[in-house]
Design a protein around this motif. Structure first.
Motif, PDB file in Angstrom:
ATOM      1  N   GLN A 165      37.102  39.602  41.574  1.00  0.00           N
ATOM      2  CA  GLN A 165      38.388  39.326  40.506  1.00  0.00           C
ATOM      3  C   GLN A 165      37.575  38.853  39.252  1.00  0.00           C
ATOM      4  O   GLN A 165      36.399  38.458  39.144  1.00  0.00           O
ATOM      5  CB  GLN A 165      38.711  37.780  41.156  1.00  0.00           C
ATOM      6  N   VAL A 166      38.488  39.301  37.998  1.00  0.00           N
ATOM      7  CA  VAL A 166      37.994  38.758  36.698  1.00  0.00           C
ATOM      8  C   VAL A 166      38.849  37.627  36.379  1.00  0.00           C
ATOM      9  O   VAL A 166      40.104  37.594  36.864  1.00  0.00           O
ATOM     10  CB  VAL A 166      37.997  40.107  35.814  1.00  0.00           C
ATOM     11  N   ARG A 167      38.543  36.607  35.658  1.00  0.00           N
ATOM     12  CA  ARG A 167      39.460  35.564  35.195  1.00  0.00           C
ATOM     13  C   ARG A 167      40.444  36.095  34.557  1.00  0.00           C
ATOM     14  O   ARG A 167      40.444  36.662  33.783  1.00  0.00           O
ATOM     15  CB  ARG A 167      38.535  34.486  34.284  1.00  0.00           C
ATOM     16  N   GLY A 168      41.599  35.559  35.113  1.00  0.00           N
ATOM     17  CA  GLY A 168      43.229  36.026  34.379  1.00  0.00           C
ATOM     18  C   GLY A 168      43.581  37.097  35.210  1.00  0.00           C
ATOM     19  O   GLY A 168      44.922  37.472  34.859  1.00  0.00           O
ATOM     20  N   GLN A 169      42.999  37.584  35.963  1.00  0.00           N
ATOM     21  CA  GLN A 169      43.475  38.985  36.841  1.00  0.00           C
ATOM     22  C   GLN A 169      43.555  38.649  38.310  1.00  0.00           C
ATOM     23  O   GLN A 169      43.067  37.561  38.618  1.00  0.00           O
ATOM     24  CB  GLN A 169      42.438  39.996  36.565  1.00  0.00           C
ATOM     25  N   GLU A 170      44.212  39.513  38.951  1.00  0.00           N
ATOM     26  CA  GLU A 170      44.412  39.319  40.567  1.00  0.00           C
ATOM     27  C   GLU A 170      43.332  39.896  41.187  1.00  0.00           C
ATOM     28  O   GLU A 170      42.665  40.786  40.691  1.00  0.00           O
ATOM     29  CB  GLU A 170      45.599  40.016  41.035  1.00  0.00           C
ATOM     30  N   PRO A 171      42.651  39.256  42.262  1.00  0.00           N
ATOM     31  CA  PRO A 171      41.553  39.997  43.138  1.00  0.00           C
ATOM     32  C   PRO A 171      42.309  41.157  43.779  1.00  0.00           C
ATOM     33  O   PRO A 171      43.474  41.301  43.918  1.00  0.00           O
ATOM     34  CB  PRO A 171      41.081  38.765  43.962  1.00  0.00           C
ATOM     35  N   ASN A 172      41.231  42.098  43.909  1.00  0.00           N
ATOM     36  CA  ASN A 172      41.639  43.480  44.722  1.00  0.00           C
ATOM     37  C   ASN A 172      40.442  44.177  45.253  1.00  0.00           C
ATOM     38  O   ASN A 172      39.617  43.537  45.128  1.00  0.00           O
ATOM     39  CB  ASN A 172      42.655  44.098  43.824  1.00  0.00           C
ATOM     40  N   LEU A 173      40.786  45.258  45.908  1.00  0.00           N
ATOM     41  CA  LEU A 173      39.785  46.208  46.355  1.00  0.00           C
ATOM     42  C   LEU A 173      39.783  47.381  45.648  1.00  0.00           C
ATOM     43  O   LEU A 173      40.881  47.937  45.444  1.00  0.00           O
ATOM     44  CB  LEU A 173      39.641  46.349  47.899  1.00  0.00           C
ATOM     45  N   TYR A 174      38.590  48.226  45.711  1.00  0.00           N
ATOM     46  CA  TYR A 174      38.582  49.568  45.131  1.00  0.00           C
ATOM     47  C   TYR A 174      37.730  50.304  46.100  1.00  0.00           C
ATOM     48  O   TYR A 174      36.427  49.630  46.133  1.00  0.00           O
ATOM     49  CB  TYR A 174      38.047  49.584  43.605  1.00  0.00           C
ATOM     50  N   LEU A 175      37.962  51.386  46.448  1.00  0.00           N
ATOM     51  CA  LEU A 175      37.104  52.600  47.034  1.00  0.00           C
ATOM     52  C   LEU A 175      36.453  53.448  46.097  1.00  0.00           C
ATOM     53  O   LEU A 175      37.421  54.066  45.456  1.00  0.00           O
ATOM     54  CB  LEU A 175      37.770  53.166  48.411  1.00  0.00           C
ATOM     55  N   ILE A 176      35.218  53.658  45.737  1.00  0.00           N
ATOM     56  CA  ILE A 176      34.765  54.407  44.905  1.00  0.00           C
ATOM     57  C   ILE A 176      33.958  55.709  45.780  1.00  0.00           C
ATOM     58  O   ILE A 176      33.263  55.694  46.246  1.00  0.00           O
ATOM     59  CB  ILE A 176      33.770  53.995  43.938  1.00  0.00           C
ATOM     60  N   TYR A 177      34.677  57.013  45.209  1.00  0.00           N
ATOM     61  CA  TYR A 177      34.139  58.155  45.928  1.00  0.00           C
ATOM     62  C   TYR A 177      32.955  58.710  45.232  1.00  0.00           C
ATOM     63  O   TYR A 177      32.477  58.297  44.167  1.00  0.00           O
ATOM     64  CB  TYR A 177      35.379  59.257  45.752  1.00  0.00           C
ATOM     65  N   PRO A 178      32.258  59.763  46.000  1.00  0.00           N
ATOM     66  CA  PRO A 178      30.976  60.388  45.143  1.00  0.00           C
ATOM     67  C   PRO A 178      31.076  60.864  43.886  1.00  0.00           C
ATOM     68  O   PRO A 178      30.199  61.047  43.098  1.00  0.00           O
ATOM     69  CB  PRO A 178      30.652  61.313  46.345  1.00  0.00           C
ATOM     70  N   GLN A 179      32.482  61.449  43.631  1.00  0.00           N
ATOM     71  CA  GLN A 179      32.649  61.711  42.279  1.00  0.00           C
ATOM     72  C   GLN A 179      32.932  60.890  41.213  1.00  0.00           C
ATOM     73  O   GLN A 179      32.989  61.082  40.001  1.00  0.00           O
ATOM     74  CB  GLN A 179      33.919  62.692  42.284  1.00  0.00           C
ATOM     75  N   GLY A 180      33.081  59.453  41.707  1.00  0.00           N
ATOM     76  CA  GLY A 180      33.288  58.451  40.876  1.00  0.00           C
ATOM     77  C   GLY A 180      34.459  57.920  40.599  1.00  0.00           C
ATOM     78  O   GLY A 180      34.680  56.849  39.920  1.00  0.00           O
ATOM     79  N   ASN A 181      35.472  58.436  41.295  1.00  0.00           N
ATOM     80  CA  ASN A 181      36.872  58.083  40.863  1.00  0.00           C
ATOM     81  C   ASN A 181      37.110  57.155  41.961  1.00  0.00           C
ATOM     82  O   ASN A 181      36.761  57.104  42.957  1.00  0.00           O
ATOM     83  CB  ASN A 181      37.833  59.095  41.227  1.00  0.00           C
ATOM     84  N   PRO A 182      38.026  55.692  41.514  1.00  0.00           N
ATOM     85  CA  PRO A 182      38.267  54.769  42.277  1.00  0.00           C
ATOM     86  C   PRO A 182      39.749  54.876  43.051  1.00  0.00           C
ATOM     87  O   PRO A 182      40.595  55.429  42.506  1.00  0.00           O
ATOM     88  CB  PRO A 182      38.337  53.606  41.390  1.00  0.00           C
ATOM     89  N   LEU A 183      39.936  54.327  44.173  1.00  0.00           N
ATOM     90  CA  LEU A 183      41.359  54.337  44.707  1.00  0.00           C
ATOM     91  C   LEU A 183      41.404  52.587  45.245  1.00  0.00           C
ATOM     92  O   LEU A 183      40.409  51.833  45.674  1.00  0.00           O
ATOM     93  CB  LEU A 183      41.256  54.978  46.140  1.00  0.00           C
ATOM     94  N   ALA A 184      42.302  52.102  44.832  1.00  0.00           N
ATOM     95  CA  ALA A 184      42.934  50.849  45.116  1.00  0.00           C
ATOM     96  C   ALA A 184      43.679  50.291  46.165  1.00  0.00           C
ATOM     97  O   ALA A 184      44.285  51.211  46.806  1.00  0.00           O
ATOM     98  CB  ALA A 184      43.749  49.911  43.723  1.00  0.00           C
ATOM     99  N   ALA A 185      43.545  49.313  47.033  1.00  0.00           N
ATOM    100  CA  ALA A 185      44.172  48.691  48.158  1.00  0.00           C
ATOM    101  C   ALA A 185      45.556  48.665  47.432  1.00  0.00           C
ATOM    102  O   ALA A 185      45.604  47.985  46.167  1.00  0.00           O
ATOM    103  CB  ALA A 185      43.606  47.515  48.786  1.00  0.00           C
ATOM    104  N   THR A 186      46.723  48.592  48.075  1.00  0.00           N
ATOM    105  CA  THR A 186      47.905  48.051  47.653  1.00  0.00           C
ATOM    106  C   THR A 186      48.455  47.444  48.560  1.00  0.00           C
ATOM    107  O   THR A 186      47.966  46.767  49.779  1.00  0.00           O
ATOM    108  CB  THR A 186      48.754  49.569  47.577  1.00  0.00           C
TER     109      THR A 186
END
Length: 298
Positions: A156-177
Motif C-alpha cells: 500500500q501507498v499512503r492515500g491509496q488502497e492496498p492490493n496485490l499484483y502478479l508480475i510476469y516474466p515479460q514484466g506486465n502486471p495483473l491485479a487482484a480484483t
C-alpha cells in the motif's frame, strides 16, 4: 535453473520418487511437461477489506537431488508512506538479480521509494524484470534455459488502497480484483480449492492467515518439493508498517495443530453429510437411459 533432464539415472530417480511419494510433480518432470524448478515453490497473497496476507514456502532446488532452503519473501518499507512485500518463484538467480536492482534503487531513494501507487510499484518491478531480461535472456536461451521468474507484489501507498499484483516474466502486471481475492505463484492447484471455498472480502486477517496456512499445508501434502519453513505476513490496511510477521518451521506447534485439527474436522464433516442413495441392484425398472444402452448392445 534446471534443464529438462535426459540422464537415465535422473529419470530413474524421478520415477522412484513418484512411486514412493505419489508426487504429481515428479511424474510431470518425467513426462517433460515442465522443469523441476517450475513447481518447487508455492507463494500466495490474499486481499480482504482489513488488509493483506502473504505467505511463501522456502524450498529451492539446484537439481533433482539437491533441495535447499531460501527465503522468497522480501520487504521494502518506508513507515508511514509505503509498504511493499514481494514474493518470488522461478529461477533463483533471476529473482535475486531483480530483488538486488529493486533494493539498490530503493536504498537510493529511487524506484519503489518514489512509487505513487501500487500500480506504479508493479510497473517498477516489471521494469526491473525487463532490465534483467535484457542482460541474461539471450545467454540463457542460447543454452536452452528459459527466462523464468514470477513475482507477487502486495502492499500500500499512503492515500491509496492496498492490493496485490502478479508480475510476469515479460514484466506486465495483473491485479487482484473483488472477484479474485487471491493470487498464487508456483504449485497452485493443490492450495486453490480451500481458498475458492473460504476467502471472502469480509474475511478477517486472522482467519485469512489460517486459510493461507491450510493452502500451504494442502500443497505440501500433495507435492514433496514444497515445504516449510513458511514465511507468513499480515498487513493491516492503512497501518503503513509491518507489525505481524512469522517464520513457521516444520515442527511449529500452531502449524501442526492447524493441520491435525483441520483433518479431523474435515473427516467429521464428511461423515455427517447425508448418505448417498442408490437403487437396489435388482430394480426391475431401470432408468430409460439404461434401457436404451441395453437395447443398443442387444
Amino acid at each position: 535453473m534446471q534443464k529438462l533432464t535426459r540422464n537415465p539415472v535422473h529419470l530413474l530417480h524421478i520415477f522412484l520418487l513418484a512411486r514412493i511419494t505419489n508426487s504429481v510433480g515428479a511424474i510431470s518432470v518425467l513426462c517433460g511437461r515442465f522443469t523441476a524448478e517450475d513447481k518447487v515453490t508455492y507463494c500466495l497473497g490474499i486481499t480482504t477489506r482489513e488488509g493483506l496476507v502473504l505467505a511463501s514456502d522456502s524450498r529451492t532446488n539446484a537439481g533433482f537431488d539437491q533441495v535447499n532452503v531460501c527465503r522468497k519473501m522480501y520487504r521494502f518499507v518506508q513507515p508511514g508512506e509505503r509498504v511493499f512485500v514481494i514474493l518470488t518463484s522461478g529461477s533463483l538467480s533471476i529473482s535475486q538479480s531483480v530483488i538486488t536492482l529493486l533494493g539498490d534503487d530503493f536504498d537510493s531513494g529511487r524506484g519503489l521509494a518514489q512509487a505513487n501507487s501500487l500500480y506504479d510499484a508493479a510497473r517498477i518491478v516489471g521494469d526491473c524484470v525487463r532490465r534483467i531480461s535484457d542482460i541474461d535472456r539471450a545467454s540463457l536461451e542460447r543454452d536452452s534455459f528459459s527466462f523464468n521468474v514470477h513475482l507477487l507484489l502486495g502492499g500500500q501507498v499512503r492515500g491509496q488502497e492496498p492490493n496485490l499484483y502478479l508480475i510476469y516474466p515479460q514484466g506486465n502486471p495483473l491485479a487482484a480484483t473483488e472477484d479474485s481475492l487471491y493470487l498464487q505463484l508456483g504449485e497452485c492447484k493443490y492450495g486453490r480449492p480451500i481458498l475458492d471455498r473460504g476467502i471472502q472480502a469480509t474475511t478477517s486477517l486472522e482467519v485469512a492467515a489460517k486459510y493461507a496456512l491450510l493452502s500451504l499445508d494442502a500443497t505440501m501434502r500433495s507435492n514433496v518439493t514444497v515445504g516449510p519453513p513458511f514465511d507468513l505476513l499480515l498487513y493491516k490496511k492503512d497501518s503503513l508498517k509491518i507489525t505481524r510477521y512469522r517464520r513457521v518451521s516444520a515442527g511449529d506447534r500452531d502449524l501442526n495443530l492447524i493441520h491435525s485439527s483441520w483433518e479431523q474436522s474435515l473427516r467429521r464433516a464428511v461423515e455427517q453429510l447425508p448418505d448417498i442413495e442408490f437403487q437396489p441392484s435388482g430394480n426391475e425398472n431401470p432408468p430409460e437411459s439404461v434401457r436404451e444402452v441395453a437395447r443398443s448392445r442387444g
